[in-house]
Design a protein around this motif. Structure first.
Motif, PDB file in Angstrom:
ATOM      1  N   PRO A 121      78.907  36.647  40.254  1.00 42.97           N
ATOM      2  CA  PRO A 121      77.577  36.347  39.736  1.00 42.97           C
ATOM      3  C   PRO A 121      76.938  37.580  39.102  1.00 42.97           C
ATOM      4  O   PRO A 121      77.136  38.711  39.558  1.00 42.97           O
ATOM      5  CB  PRO A 121      76.798  35.898  40.981  1.00 42.97           C
ATOM      6  CG  PRO A 121      77.843  35.498  41.965  1.00 42.97           C
ATOM      7  CD  PRO A 121      79.018  36.380  41.700  1.00 42.97           C
ATOM      8  N   LYS A 122      76.210  37.349  38.045  1.00 41.39           N
ATOM      9  CA  LYS A 122      75.491  38.437  37.393  1.00 41.39           C
ATOM     10  C   LYS A 122      74.470  39.029  38.359  1.00 41.39           C
ATOM     11  O   LYS A 122      73.683  38.287  38.966  1.00 41.39           O
ATOM     12  CB  LYS A 122      74.786  37.895  36.150  1.00 41.39           C
ATOM     13  CG  LYS A 122      73.989  38.916  35.371  1.00 41.39           C
ATOM     14  CD  LYS A 122      73.342  38.242  34.172  1.00 41.39           C
ATOM     15  CE  LYS A 122      72.476  39.204  33.390  1.00 41.39           C
ATOM     16  NZ  LYS A 122      71.846  38.538  32.221  1.00 41.39           N
ATOM     17  N   PRO A 123      74.473  40.348  38.547  1.00 39.55           N
ATOM     18  CA  PRO A 123      73.514  40.946  39.477  1.00 39.55           C
ATOM     19  C   PRO A 123      72.073  40.731  39.000  1.00 39.55           C
ATOM     20  O   PRO A 123      71.808  40.708  37.796  1.00 39.55           O
ATOM     21  CB  PRO A 123      73.870  42.434  39.468  1.00 39.55           C
ATOM     22  CG  PRO A 123      75.102  42.582  38.687  1.00 39.55           C
ATOM     23  CD  PRO A 123      75.348  41.337  37.928  1.00 39.55           C
ATOM     24  N   ILE A 124      71.184  40.565  39.936  1.00 44.06           N
ATOM     25  CA  ILE A 124      69.758  40.441  39.628  1.00 44.06           C
ATOM     26  C   ILE A 124      69.080  41.752  40.015  1.00 44.06           C
ATOM     27  O   ILE A 124      69.171  42.192  41.163  1.00 44.06           O
ATOM     28  CB  ILE A 124      69.139  39.261  40.386  1.00 44.06           C
ATOM     29  CG1 ILE A 124      69.784  37.953  39.921  1.00 44.06           C
ATOM     30  CG2 ILE A 124      67.630  39.221  40.177  1.00 44.06           C
ATOM     31  CD1 ILE A 124      69.324  36.747  40.697  1.00 44.06           C
ATOM     32  N   TYR A 125      68.430  42.380  39.045  1.00 44.17           N
ATOM     33  CA  TYR A 125      67.804  43.685  39.276  1.00 44.17           C
ATOM     34  C   TYR A 125      66.282  43.522  39.275  1.00 44.17           C
ATOM     35  O   TYR A 125      65.708  42.868  38.388  1.00 44.17           O
ATOM     36  CB  TYR A 125      68.211  44.683  38.202  1.00 44.17           C
ATOM     37  CG  TYR A 125      69.687  45.008  38.202  1.00 44.17           C
ATOM     38  CD1 TYR A 125      70.219  45.915  39.104  1.00 44.17           C
ATOM     39  CD2 TYR A 125      70.546  44.391  37.296  1.00 44.17           C
ATOM     40  CE1 TYR A 125      71.577  46.217  39.107  1.00 44.17           C
ATOM     41  CE2 TYR A 125      71.913  44.683  37.282  1.00 44.17           C
ATOM     42  CZ  TYR A 125      72.414  45.595  38.195  1.00 44.17           C
ATOM     43  OH  TYR A 125      73.753  45.883  38.191  1.00 44.17           O
TER      44      TYR A 125
END
Length: 835
Positions: A383-387
């Motif tokens: 999953p695309k990291p959430i920053y």
């Protein structure tokens, strides 16, 4: 079998190794002095893993010898005639076994394993001798060459070291009795420098071939990681579509491939397991590469929804863009480079990812195409990291350029350690940045300010919190891009890399850009609807390190905008603005700007339409995409802040109906060639839009269609109705008494003289119907309609992509059996527009 009995001056050395020591054996120059040859038990097995005195070496030319080496924990004997000027040295070195009693063998066979590299010929010969006793030079004895065919199959790697040992098979020793020795001889002839690696010699016992099971496509759950080593560890499968290259485990941490010196074109697929992307959201792909001897791009990446494990060449492969891929010139890149994330969020259903290596060394040493050596590891799908750390304010105050700053905000609930974070600045449309290394900790709900100059910052913002970091590189003058980076990956961005911001909607010259309060996550793409841009403003209007000050406004407001309508091709969407009244009661005008993006968050957005009307008709380019609209109100004094709708989609394409549309009549009147026509019929209960459909003519026996032989159809064919295309609409109306549905304007597909083939093609490019046999001139056949007519029988209600004479009634002047040889005259013998 060849026999040799030669006398040549030789040098002897004997391997001398202590237990657990595998240093280079000492060379003892002796002019063919006598050595003792021991006798060994049968079967004789040698894997070179332990101390061994069961082999001796004799060197005839050059002091090169078989050396004991180790790779990936495996020991083997190795030898090469390579030298730095690429001219092989002259080598003839013997590796001779201990004495073998052939009469004790119940199975007179031997086998071995061999790996090779940089192959430019075969230097290996294997001999057997009954009379060798070590007292003289090898060439004083009789030797019989054996195993030539097996060796030839193993010398096959023109690429770099892959340590891929291949088995020789069981080689017969049935012609020999008594006692004897086996010798492995490297002979370069001053022209061959192939590297050989020898291991696992077994004499006097049959060995069963170690067959690895063929890799199969397997289904796996996400996330996925392959960190190098054997392909089976990552359930990876590969296939050489052209050439004979393979991806091989280089070490425990990577795999390697190179097309150098293969003298062929290579296309090699490396395919992941199959994943169900519908079960995940916002997946991304990353990987690490190390290239050597870089001479061009060799790597492409694709995905496929219909690959089944074997259909490499007919599966649908859709290429993925590799963003800002790093290729390093030179002989050696010491470090692996991590790719930027590749978005996989748009992939639906089950799919595989393919890494495809392409090289071209088909012209030998000239190497016409790239042959870059590539190491690959750390393939990740996750999953695309959430920053939560993001840009919150960008400042270029008009009254003090040295008071510029960039403000970051941690919108999350956990501290952010700035190790491995940096700030990039792209000036005036450049694609290579300057960067500032960040450090420290940003607490939750806290700010981090990077300012240009400490003295000016204190003077300009005396009541603001102190900036955390100062750097003269913070020089954004309104047209420069700022990028927030973590571990070389883009986390957040202001502006568009490669664009000079002057005149763009993100320009902040003499002003400031403020992140909207509702934006709580970083975004690797810049979107106007996440920002408020105010200009011109001075330092008094800035608020570094603290929330933006609320300002009273009387802008004409728009509370929200919604898109209404059916999201299908050819349908119209409407922008519905809510609460769009002005505080002063002024009348409002609106501007609508429509956007097209790849997904529901609007990635890879492009502006597609701008107008003062509130509607947009969906076109074919929108299929599979997502749409959004930006609305700006104006009360005659100023514009409102722009308001964006959510993205709606994906846009569906109406189901294409092709069955039931077919060619029903073709006319070539004997008395008027300008009255030629083609009639179509639609047997369906619904009308069909013919936009994108084509009528094609294959002239005579041609197998290709010329440009003039294709007619693009226009309009709509009604339910259970005909559609007539005339060669000449004016002449057609004079002759038949009504206007045709389309004027062919003399196009070849409606101007056939009766010996051509006609094909009806749907808007998706598929053939729907055909008259005639492509590649066969119709003259004298059962599909000639010269000076006549071809009429589809009334019982036929759908097309046929293979011509069938039984479906037609045909009149002509000289046609084949079954046709009526009777020319037809217009208008009486034809019935266009009637079925």
């Amino acid at each position: 079998m060849k026999k040799y009995n030669l006398i040549i001056f030789v040098i002897l050395f004997i391997t001398c190794m202590k237990e657990d020591e595998y240093d280079t054996p000492e060379i003892v120059p002796i002019v063919c002095s006598e050595i003792s040859i021991m006798e060994v038990e049968i079967p004789f097995v040698e894997d070179f893993e332990n101390e061994s005195t069961r082999w001796v070496q004799r060197i005839e030319s050059s002091e090169r010898y078989w050396e004991l080496e180790r790779q990936n924990g495996n020991y083997f004997m190795s030898l090469s005639a390579f030298r730095e000027n690429n001219t092989p040295i002259s080598i003839k070195t013997w590796l001779i076994s201990s004495t073998l009693n052939m009469d004790q063998m119940t199975e007179k066979v031997f086998s071995f394993k061999l790996a090779d590299a940089y192959q430019n010929g075969n230097p290996l010969h294997i001999y057997f001798s009954n009379d060798y006793d070590g007292k003289k030079c090898p060439t004083d004895y009789v030797w019989t060459e054996i195993g030539q065919e097996a060796i030839a199959k193993l010398i096959n790697n023109a690429g770099v070291y892959d340590n891929l040992f291949e088995w020789s098979g069981n080689i017969s020793l049935g012609d020999f009795n008594g006692k004897g020795v086996v010798a492995f001889v490297y002979q370069s002839e001053s022209s061959i420098s192939t590297t050989l690696q020898l291991d696992d010699i077994v004499i006097g016992k049959k060995v069963e071939e170690e067959k690895e099971p063929l890799p199969k496509l397997v289904d796996k759950e996400l996330p996925y990681l392959f960190a190098g080593g054997s392909l089976s560890k990552g359930n990876l499968i590969q296939k050489d579509i052209t050439g004979s290259l393979k991806w091989d485990a280089y070490d425990d941490a990577s795999i390697r491939i190179s097309g150098y010196n293969t003298k062929e074109k290579n296309t090699v697929f490396l395919i992941t397991p199959r994943f169900d992307f519908d079960l995940q959201e916002n997946e991304i792909l990353t990987f690490e590469t190390q290239d050597q001897y870089d001479n061009g791009k060799v790597l492409s990446i694709y995905y496929s929804n219909d690959f089944n494990g074997t259909n490499y060449e007919i599966a649908s492969w859709i290429e993925l863009e590799i963003p800002r891929q790093s290729d390093t010139d030179g002989a050696d890149t010491p470090n692996f480079i991590k790719s930027e994330p590749i978005d996989l969020s748009f992939i639906k259903e089950k799919a595989v990812i393919a890494f495809v290596y392409r090289s071209d060394a088909s012209d030998g040493e000239n190497q016409p195409g790239p042959t870059t050596l590539l190491n690959l590891t750390n393939i990740k799908i996750e999953p695309k990291p959430i920053y939560s750390l993001l840009f919150s304010e960008i400042a270029d105050p008009k009254d003090n350029v040295r008071a510029r700053f960039v403000e970051l905000y941690n919108a999350g609930t956990k501290p952010v350690d700035l190790s491995d974070w940096k700030l990039n600045i792209y000036k005036n449309g450049k694609t290579k940045p300057e960067n500032i290394t960040l450090s420290g900790i940003v607490k939750p709900q806290s700010y981090f300010v990077i300012a240009n100059n400490e003295i000016d910052y204190i003077e300009a913002y005396p009541n603001a919190p102190m900036a955390t970091l100062f750097s003269t590189k913070v020089t954004g003058n309104g047209d420069d891009v700022y990028e927030l980076v973590f571990e070389e990956n883009t986390v957040d961005i202001y502006g568009v890399i490669g664009d000079d911001g002057t005149g763009e909607d993100w320009e902040y010259t003499d002003g400031k850009a403020i992140r909207k309060e509702n934006i709580k996550q970083a975004n690797e793409q810049w979107f106007l609807n996440e920002w408020l841009i105010k200009k011109p403003v001075s330092t008094n209007d800035m608020s570094p390190g603290e929330p933006e000050k609320e300002e009273p406004t009387n802008h004409p407001p728009i509370a929200s905008v919604l898109i209404e309508g059916e999201i299908k091709i050819d349908q119209t969407l409407y922008a519905n603005t809510e609460n769009s009244s002005d505080e002063d009661g002024d009348s409002l005008t609106f501007t609508y700007q429509w956007y097209r993006g790849n997904n529901e968050v609007g990635e890879n957005t492009e502006i597609i339409f701008e107008e003062i009307v509130d509607r947009y008709k969906i076109v074919s380019e929108d299929v599979g995409k997502y749409l959004s609209v930006k609305v700006i109100a104006n009360d005659g004094k100023e514009n409102s802040e722009p308001v964006f709708s959510n993205y709606v989609g994906p846009i569906d394409k109406d189901e294409l109906i092709t069955e039931g549309v077919f060619i029903s009549e073709i006319g070539d009147p004997n008395n008027n060639s300008n009255a030629r026509f083609v009639e179509l019929y639609n047997s369906n209960a619904v009308s069909i839009n013919l936009e994108g459909w084509k009528l094609k003519r294959y002239t005579n026996d041609n197998t290709e269609v010329t440009a003039s032989g294709t007619l693009n159809l226009e309009g709509e064919i009604g339910s259970e109705n005909t559609f007539v295309i005339a060669k000449d609409a004016v002449e057609f109306e004079k002759v038949y008494g009504f206007v045709p549905d389309q004027d062919g304007k003399g196009k070849g597909s409606v101007d056939s003289n009766g010996d051509d083939q006609i094909v009806l093609e749907a808007s998706d490019g598929t053939s729907v119907d055909i008259f005639g046999v492509i590649g066969e001139d119709g003259s004298g056949t059962n599909h000639e309609f010269e000076d006549g007519r071809a009429n589809r029988k009334i019982t036929i209600i759908k097309g046929n992509t293979s011509y069938s004479f039984s479906e037609w009634d045909i009149w002509n002047d000289t046609g084949g059996e079954g046709t009526v040889n009777q020319p037809q005259n217009a208008p009486d013998d034809f019935s266009p527009g009637k079925r």
